[in-house]
Design an enzyme around this catalytic site. Structure first.
Site, PDB file in Angstrom:
ATOM      1  N   ASN A   1       0.678  -1.072  -0.004  1.00 25.54           N
ATOM      2  CA  ASN A   1       0.016  -0.084   0.114  1.00 25.54           C
ATOM      3  C   ASN A   1       0.921   1.250   0.086  1.00 25.54           C
ATOM      4  O   ASN A   1       0.454   2.201  -0.889  1.00 25.54           O
ATOM      5  CB  ASN A   1      -1.005  -0.105   1.168  1.00 25.54           C
TER       6      ASN A   1
ATOM      7  N   THR B   1      -0.062  10.263  13.595  1.00 26.11           N
ATOM      8  CA  THR B   1      -1.429  10.429  12.871  1.00 26.11           C
ATOM      9  C   THR B   1      -2.498  10.343  13.659  1.00 26.11           C
ATOM     10  O   THR B   1      -2.631   9.655  14.692  1.00 26.11           O
ATOM     11  CB  THR B   1      -1.702   9.334  11.802  1.00 26.11           C
TER      12      THR B   1
ATOM     13  N   ASP C   1      -1.389   3.995   5.370  1.00 26.21           N
ATOM     14  CA  ASP C   1      -0.406   3.544   4.533  1.00 26.21           C
ATOM     15  C   ASP C   1      -0.352   4.624   3.499  1.00 26.21           C
ATOM     16  O   ASP C   1       0.733   5.050   3.123  1.00 26.21           O
ATOM     17  CB  ASP C   1      -0.658   2.265   3.992  1.00 26.21           C
TER      18      ASP C   1
ATOM     19  N   GLY D   1     -11.566  -0.260  -0.132  1.00 26.27           N
ATOM     20  CA  GLY D   1     -10.078  -0.917  -0.348  1.00 26.27           C
ATOM     21  C   GLY D   1      -9.138   0.088  -0.213  1.00 26.27           C
ATOM     22  O   GLY D   1      -9.466   1.333   0.289  1.00 26.27           O
TER      23      GLY D   1
ATOM     24  N   SER E   1      -8.145   2.948  -3.640  1.00 28.91           N
ATOM     25  CA  SER E   1      -8.801   4.456  -3.438  1.00 28.91           C
ATOM     26  C   SER E   1      -7.727   5.438  -3.462  1.00 28.91           C
ATOM     27  O   SER E   1      -7.976   6.657  -2.994  1.00 28.91           O
ATOM     28  CB  SER E   1      -9.305   4.287  -1.816  1.00 28.91           C
TER      29      SER E   1
HETATM   30  O1  RIB Z   1      -3.061  -0.841   6.900  1.00 23.13           O
HETATM   31  C1  RIB Z   1      -3.962  -1.636   5.993  1.00 23.13           C
HETATM   32  C2  RIB Z   1      -3.565  -3.027   5.273  1.00 23.13           C
HETATM   33  O2  RIB Z   1      -3.172  -3.789   6.793  1.00 23.13           O
HETATM   34  C3  RIB Z   1      -4.271  -3.711   4.571  1.00 23.13           C
HETATM   35  O3  RIB Z   1      -4.284  -3.505   3.458  1.00 23.13           O
HETATM   36  C4  RIB Z   1      -3.971  -5.235   5.207  1.00 23.13           C
HETATM   37  O4  RIB Z   1      -3.522  -6.000   4.276  1.00 23.13           O
HETATM   38  C5  RIB Z   1      -3.045  -5.000   6.322  1.00 23.13           C
HETATM   39  O5  RIB Z   1      -1.865  -5.462   6.242  1.00 23.13           O
END
Ligand code: RIB
Length: 315
Positions: free
Chosen positions: A56, A230, A262, A297, A301
């Protein structure tokens, strides 16, 4: 005195983000509320998204315009392909994602109508990202302007890479999530360490009575080069040698907060790699995180740079 060779290396790194971290398939079901123990609840159709904190963060950095690579381990399976494809579509260099003999990491995610989530992660292949993988990929992460690490991969790997990367002149960003204390040596190279409210208290060993400003100052005293906390709807706090400040959040309709942290980390890595000062990087990242919660998602997103600039300018 800086040698010509070091100056050349610094110039080559400029703007480049490397993320060493996790990659998952996110299995998402919307539910009216969280189920209790022993309860069966009916939810929405299952949706499967590319996720994982490392993936992410890499996707967010790339969408914001940084030249970005992810170092990760996935399984030789359909979820591994899903993860690779999504990252490549986001513009991430996937050349250092290894296929290993364990299933791709999977996150089971319940999203409630307020947009909040509950997540259980089965790490699978992410646990194969050990120190030997880190050593084999050293020339990649040592060439970063900013290296982002998180704690969904083995702590020993994160701590080894953080210290070694800093020795090689890389700016190291550690997202201490999921929450876990860091060694003094690792904390001392964090620039910044990024945590949410809950993680900040665990990292600082606080029972809940100190303010976030106090926690940030404490982490600086304990060696962190800079700190970002945050604060959800309250925005974000930044602390470094220039002082402690806050950036307010943007008011948006929340659909799904999965991966907002993330998005924030990846966007901040992008901005720091472009040479932004901490406060400006936090302000940009706050806008990216706000946009990310408006649809379902994590990576799905994330905005591109033009959309972020529209939010920042109110256009
Ligand atoms: O921080 C969100 C993420 O935490 C998700 O995408 C999931 O995979 C977990 O790792």
């Amino acid at each position: 005195m800086m040698t010509a060779a070091v100056r050349r290396e610094d110039a080559g790194r400029a703007g480049r983000v490397v993320v060493l971290g996790s990659a998952n398939a996110d299995l998402v079901v919307e539910v009216p509320r969280r189920p209790g123990a022993g309860e069966t609840l009916l939810g929405s159709d299952l949706r499967v998204f590319a996720g994982g904190k490392g993936a992410n963060q890499a996707a967010a950095a790339a969408r914001c315009g940084a030249s970005t690579a992810l170092i990760a381990c996935v399984g030789d399976d359909g979820n591994g392909m899903l993860v690779r494809r999504a990252l490549a579509d986001a513009g991430v260099d996937v050349g250092a994602i290894a296929s290993v003999g364990r299933p791709t990491g999977t996150a089971l995610i319940l999203v409630t109508p307020d947009g909040e989530n509950s997540i259980v992660v089965s790490p699978g292949a992410n646990h194969a990202l050990d120190v030997s993988v880190a050593q084999v990929t050293e020339e990649r992460w040592a060439g970063a302007g900013v290296l982002a690490l998180n704690l969904e991969t083995p702590l020993a790997t994160v701590e080894h890479v953080a210290v070694r990367a800093a020795e090689r002149g890389v700016r190291v960003l550690v997202n201490a999530a999921p929450a876990h204390p860091l060694s003094a040596a690792t904390l001392a190279v964090c620039d910044p360490v990024v945590v949410n409210e809950h993680e900040a208290r665990i990292l600082a060993g606080d029972g809940g009575d100190r303010s976030f400003e106090e926690l940030a100052r404490d982490l600086l005293v304990r060696g962190a080069r800079s700190v970002v906390i945050t604060l959800g709807a309250a925005g974000a706090l930044h602390a470094d040698v220039d002082g402690v400040g806050r950036v307010p959040a943007h008011a948006v309709d929340v659909v799904d907060t999965t991966g907002a942290g993330d998005a924030f980390v990846g966007a901040m890595a992008c901005e720091l790699a472009r040479g932004a000062v901490l406060r400006d990087a936090v302000a940009f990242a706050t806008a990216v995180a706000a946009i990310s919660v408006r649809s379902m998602g994590a990576q799905a997103s994330y905005p591109d740079r033009a959309e972020v600039e529209r939010m920042l300018t109110g256009a």
